[in-house]
Design an enzyme around this catalytic site. Structure first.
Site, short mmCIF file in Angstrom:
data_model
loop_
_atom_site.label_atom_id
_atom_site.label_comp_id
_atom_site.label_asym_id
_atom_site.label_seq_id
_atom_site.Cartn_x
_atom_site.Cartn_y
_atom_site.Cartn_z
N MET A 314 0.82 -1.21 0.00
CA MET A 314 0.00 0.00 0.00
C MET A 314 0.85 1.26 0.00
O MET A 314 0.66 2.15 -0.83
CB MET A 314 -0.95 0.00 1.22
CG MET A 314 -1.99 -1.07 1.20
SD MET A 314 -3.03 -1.02 -0.27
CE MET A 314 -4.04 0.41 0.05
N ASP A 333 11.14 2.94 4.43
CA ASP A 333 10.87 1.58 4.89
C ASP A 333 12.13 1.08 5.58
O ASP A 333 13.24 1.54 5.30
CB ASP A 333 10.52 0.66 3.70
CG ASP A 333 9.73 -0.56 4.13
OD1 ASP A 333 8.52 -0.63 3.83
OD2 ASP A 333 10.31 -1.44 4.81
N VAL A 388 3.06 -2.18 8.92
CA VAL A 388 2.26 -3.37 9.22
C VAL A 388 1.09 -3.05 10.16
O VAL A 388 1.16 -2.12 10.95
CB VAL A 388 3.12 -4.48 9.88
CG1 VAL A 388 3.92 -5.22 8.84
CG2 VAL A 388 4.01 -3.88 10.95
N GLU A 389 0.05 -3.87 10.03
CA GLU A 389 -1.17 -3.63 10.81
C GLU A 389 -0.95 -4.10 12.25
O GLU A 389 -1.42 -5.17 12.65
CB GLU A 389 -2.33 -4.37 10.13
CG GLU A 389 -3.69 -4.05 10.67
CD GLU A 389 -4.22 -2.67 10.28
OE1 GLU A 389 -3.43 -1.82 9.85
OE2 GLU A 389 -5.43 -2.45 10.43
N SER A 416 -6.42 -0.38 8.24
CA SER A 416 -7.73 -0.81 7.75
C SER A 416 -8.61 -1.30 8.89
O SER A 416 -9.78 -1.58 8.66
CB SER A 416 -7.56 -1.91 6.70
OG SER A 416 -6.66 -2.88 7.14
N ASN A 440 -7.03 -1.26 -2.33
CA ASN A 440 -6.04 -1.95 -3.14
C ASN A 440 -6.67 -2.47 -4.43
O ASN A 440 -7.73 -3.09 -4.35
CB ASN A 440 -5.52 -3.14 -2.29
CG ASN A 440 -4.32 -3.80 -2.89
OD1 ASN A 440 -3.75 -3.33 -3.85
ND2 ASN A 440 -3.94 -4.94 -2.30
N GLU A 449 -11.42 6.39 2.13
CA GLU A 449 -12.21 6.71 3.32
C GLU A 449 -11.39 7.67 4.18
O GLU A 449 -10.22 7.40 4.49
CB GLU A 449 -12.53 5.43 4.10
CG GLU A 449 -13.59 4.58 3.42
CD GLU A 449 -13.89 3.28 4.17
OE1 GLU A 449 -15.05 2.85 4.18
OE2 GLU A 449 -12.95 2.68 4.74
P1 NAI Z 1 2.99 -4.68 3.76
O1 NAI Z 1 3.39 -5.72 4.71
O2 NAI Z 1 3.02 -4.96 2.31
O3 NAI Z 1 3.90 -3.38 3.99
C1 NAI Z 1 4.28 -2.89 5.22
C2 NAI Z 1 5.66 -2.30 5.06
O4 NAI Z 1 5.97 -1.54 6.22
C3 NAI Z 1 6.75 -3.36 4.94
O5 NAI Z 1 7.49 -3.13 3.77
C4 NAI Z 1 7.61 -3.17 6.19
O6 NAI Z 1 8.97 -3.41 5.95
C5 NAI Z 1 7.34 -1.73 6.52
N1 NAI Z 1 7.53 -1.36 7.92
C6 NAI Z 1 7.13 -2.01 9.02
N2 NAI Z 1 7.45 -1.30 10.13
C7 NAI Z 1 8.05 -0.16 9.70
C8 NAI Z 1 8.57 0.99 10.36
N3 NAI Z 1 8.52 1.13 11.66
N4 NAI Z 1 9.10 1.98 9.60
C9 NAI Z 1 9.15 1.86 8.26
N5 NAI Z 1 8.65 0.79 7.58
C10 NAI Z 1 8.10 -0.19 8.29
O7 NAI Z 1 1.55 -4.18 4.22
P2 NAI Z 1 0.41 -3.46 3.38
O8 NAI Z 1 -0.50 -4.45 2.79
O9 NAI Z 1 1.03 -2.44 2.50
O10 NAI Z 1 -0.39 -2.71 4.52
C11 NAI Z 1 0.07 -1.53 5.14
C12 NAI Z 1 -1.07 -0.89 5.88
O11 NAI Z 1 -2.13 -0.60 4.98
C13 NAI Z 1 -1.68 -1.76 6.96
O12 NAI Z 1 -2.06 -0.94 8.02
C14 NAI Z 1 -2.91 -2.36 6.29
O13 NAI Z 1 -3.92 -2.70 7.20
C15 NAI Z 1 -3.34 -1.21 5.42
N6 NAI Z 1 -4.14 -1.57 4.26
C16 NAI Z 1 -3.84 -2.66 3.49
C17 NAI Z 1 -4.59 -2.96 2.37
C18 NAI Z 1 -4.24 -4.14 1.51
O14 NAI Z 1 -5.07 -4.53 0.68
N7 NAI Z 1 -3.05 -4.70 1.61
C19 NAI Z 1 -5.77 -2.14 1.98
C20 NAI Z 1 -5.94 -0.98 2.82
C21 NAI Z 1 -5.18 -0.74 3.92
#
Ligand code: NAI
Length: 682
Positions: A314, A333, A388-389, A416, A440, A449
């Site tokens: 995302m 990241d 991360v969530e 989310s 996504n 939202e």
């Molecule tokens: P993801 O796991 O693909 O990405 C998370 C990234 O954050 C990773 O690359 C990780 O290395 C990085 N990270 C973790 N802790 C960190 C920190 N302290 N500082 C910098 N980077 C850090 O997860 P994704 O799917 O992108 O989700 C991210 C957020 O978006 C979550 O809160 C999720 O609930 C929300 N979300 C996800 C959707 C989806 O379809 N995947 C849709 C809408 C919201």
């Protein structure tokens, strides 16, 4: 001639310049009054013809966006519609018949009625810029061109290009328009007016399509071509849901060889369509979209720098999207490989978006930079967290950020499911934390939202909405609560589909019921595409936090599939098999399935959850809820949204069906008290 409100007229060297500038409107639209004034101009030019006429726009926003969609809602019946359409046709006919050459100088979007007007001119020149979009998107409103556009588009560019343009309702840029022959030339801004003078002076013959395209218009070939066109339309727009493309094909097939008959029947056909259920609902969707856009116009907010923390699926895509839309953006990241992947995806996006303008793609990529250390935080006007969530991780990140970002920086989370109040714990200024919940894939999904926590200030909400609008998204304000609006309403519908699989109903039958209802894809196909692990996570989270009675239950079948490693598309197996990432849909096995009941089970659970959201004030009103479900999930647009559909069914009928299902199946169908209580219908 009476004084004109919407046109500015200049005379210069024998040429008349008619510059449209619709009063009190950001974009030019062909309202009744605007057409009446155009009639006056045309009449004056007919009696005293100048050397040439240039029709152009005085607004930077573009040429003409089409008819005034708000006026559609005032049309009471077919007779009134016919009168309005014939009047528009009449003006275009008289422009075409003027004894002097007329040129449309298109400086930006030129859509629907705007293009029909341009097609009535002898020549068309377009501004060569990505903001120029040209097309006949009427089918998106449940109608087809009505001001002679069906006739003139075919005459100008030929049967297949014109029909494809009108049937898809898509728009093209200036370069494609030139290739198709929709415009005679495309020129940069500084040469627009000189080019217009040149063409009027040179007066080349009007454009005609290639001979083989003219051949297709002959009576013996039309039925054959119509069948081919119908086959392509059937895949996207079933006749029972979307009558307009079919009416257009029929119109051409029957009258394509006879110009006068085609004009007459074009008007009748549009008058009929415009008063039909589908067009009324699609117009409603258009106006809902306008309402969401206006929520983003209440304030301006243009941060000079945007910083994204978390460059995963995302965060990486949000960063790329921000850069593409003009923002200098840093993305941070902890994993360099995540940043490398982000930059790779961003490069792909830029190539796709700026195919004809590679230098703009390069400029967009230059605005985006990977930022392992987080140096972008110090000068950001907006920080979006997409890590991360995990509640604790998000809490500690925001506490850290608070001390590092400039004063007045807007803090946003893409969570989310975690309530904003929890993320804001320990912040000195929780009022500047807001949710920006993207869907996504970010580049494709139009909705965001805008989540309000208990402490979020009005200003933070307005800024977040303004920024979403500025990057071309539709902002929907919602209250922080489990699943927010869209995922929460979608989940019971998805889970019901999975429960039916558990009962032995084939996935393909269930999905077919949903698509027959008008959903863009079936719920099980959707679950496989999103990933069954993510569905399980969201489902569990909602089951744990929702105040619903009876509580939401997560089907065991879903848990089992995830335990077995069947995660859907990404693992190659879920409810379907996905060899090489493509769905393998089996044929429906023989057997009798009560399709109405299957559809009702899914749709009524969705409606019941929507009612709960309205009762709890998750969203302000039923119209906004409908907008959220249409733009967030693709909920059957021709039905006007779930609450509109429920209104059409009748709330009593909704309750009756829910009660019947509750009795026959389970208490989970018990109607929410909202249906019988305070039904604040708009
Ligand atoms: P993801 O796991 O693909 O990405 C998370 C990234 O954050 C990773 O690359 C990780 O290395 C990085 N990270 C973790 N802790 C960190 C920190 N302290 N500082 C910098 N980077 C850090 O997860 P994704 O799917 O992108 O989700 C991210 C957020 O978006 C979550 O809160 C999720 O609930 C929300 N979300 C996800 C959707 C989806 O379809 N995947 C849709 C809408 C919201």
């Amino acid at each position: 001639m009476s004084e004109l409100k919407h046109w500015r007229v200049e005379h210069d060297d024998g040429i008349h310049w008619w510059r449209i500038d619709v009063a009190d409107a950001g974009a030019n639209v062909l309202r009744r009054e605007v057409l009446e004034e155009l009639e006056q101009l045309v009449e004056a030019a007919r009696t005293e013809p100048p050397c040439g006429i240039v029709i152009t726009s005085a607004k930077d926003s573009g040429f003409i966006a089409g008819a005034d969609v708000h006026e559609f809602t005032t049309i009471a019946d077919e007779g009134q519609a016919l009168e309005l359409i014939r009047r528009g046709q009449g003006v275009m006919d008289r422009i075409e018949a003027l004894p002097c050459p007329v040129l449309a100088l298109i400086n930006g979007f030129c859509l629907g009625g705007g293009l029909e007007l341009a097609l009535a001119c002898d020549y068309r020149i377009a501004l060569d810029d990505p903001k120029t979009r040209i097309g006949l998107p009427e089918v998106r409103l449940g109608i087809h061109p009505g001001f002679g556009g069906t006739v003139r588009a075919i005459e100008t560019i030929g049967v297949l290009p014109a029909m494809n343009l009108m049937l898809a309702g898509s728009t093209v840029d200036a370069r494609k328009a030139k290739r198709l022959g929709l415009v005679d030339d495309r020129v940069p801004e500084r040469q627009l007016e000189a080019a217009a003078r040149y063409w009027l002076k040179k007066r080349p013959p009007r454009r005609r399509p290639a001979w083989h395209q003219r051949l297709l218009n002959l009576a013996p070939l039309r039925p054959l071509v119509a069948r081919l066109l119908g086959r392509a339309v059937a895949r996207k727009a079933p006749r029972r849901h979307y009558p307009a493309p079919w009416a257009l094909i029929e119109l051409w097939q029957q009258h394509g060889g006879d110009r006068r008959a085609m004009f007459a029947h074009e008007a009748k056909s549009v008058a009929r369509l415009i008063c039909g259920e589908t067009a009324r609902n699609l117009v409603r969707v258009f106006l809902l979209q306008d309402r969401l856009k206006s929520l983003g116009r209440q304030q301006t907010f243009r941060p000079t720098h945007v910083h994204i923390v978390g460059g995963g699926v995302m965060g990486g895509d949000i960063a790329a999207w921000a850069a593409v839309n003009g923002y200098r953006t840093s993305v941070q990241d902890t994993r360099p490989e995540a940043l490398a992947a982000t930059m790779g995806r961003a490069a792909k996006l830029c190539r796709r978006r700026f195919r004809s303008w590679p230098h703009l793609g390069t400029a967009a990529l230059d605005r985006l930079y990977p930022d392992l250390e987080g140096s972008g935080r110090a000068h950001a006007g907006l920080v979006i967290e997409a890590i991360v969530e995990n509640r604790t991780a998000k809490q500690s990140l925001f506490r850290e950020l608070e001390g590092q970002v400039p004063e007045g920086c807007l803090l946003a989370t893409n969570t989310s499911s975690i309530p904003l109040e929890e993320i804001a714990e320990g912040l000195q200024h929780p009022e500047r934390l807001v949710g920006l919940h993207f869907f996504n894939p970010v580049a494709k999904m139009p909705l965001v939202e805008i989540v309000r926590g208990q402490a979020t200030s009005d200003e933070a909400m307005a800024h977040a909405a303004a920024w979403s609008k500025a990057i071309g998204k539709l902002p929907l304000p919602v209250r922080s609560s489990p699943g927010f609006l869209v995922n929460r309403i979608l989940m019971p519908y998805l889970l019901e589909a999975i429960l039916m699989v558990e009962e032995g109903i084939p996935a393909v039958v269930i999905d077919r019921c949903a698509t027959r209802f008008g959903m863009p894809m079936g719920p099980l196909d959707l679950a496989d595409t999103v990933g069954l692990d993510i569905c399980l996570h969201v489902g569990r989270n909602l089951a744990e936090h929702l105040p619903s009675d009876p509580p939401l239950t997560v089907p065991r079948h879903l848990q089992r599939l995830v335990e077995q490693g069947h995660l859907g598309k990404k693992s190659g197996q879920g409810f379907y098999r996905w060899p090489s990432g493509r769905i393998q849909r089996p044929k429906a096995p023989p057997g009798h399935w009560d399709r109405d009941r299957i559809t009702d089970r899914m749709v009524l659970r969705l409606l019941n959850e929507a009612a709960a959201c309205l009762a709890e004030g998750v969203v302000e009103d039923a119209d906004l809820l409908d907008a959220g479900m249409i733009f967030g999930t693709g909920f059957a647009p021709f039905r006007g949204g779930p609450m509109h559909y429920a209104r059409k069914l009748g709330h009593d009928e909704v309750q009756r069906r829910l009660n019947a299902l509750a009795e026959a199946i389970d208490v989970r169908f018990r109607p929410h008290p909202w249906w019988s209580g305070d039904t604040k219908t708009p």
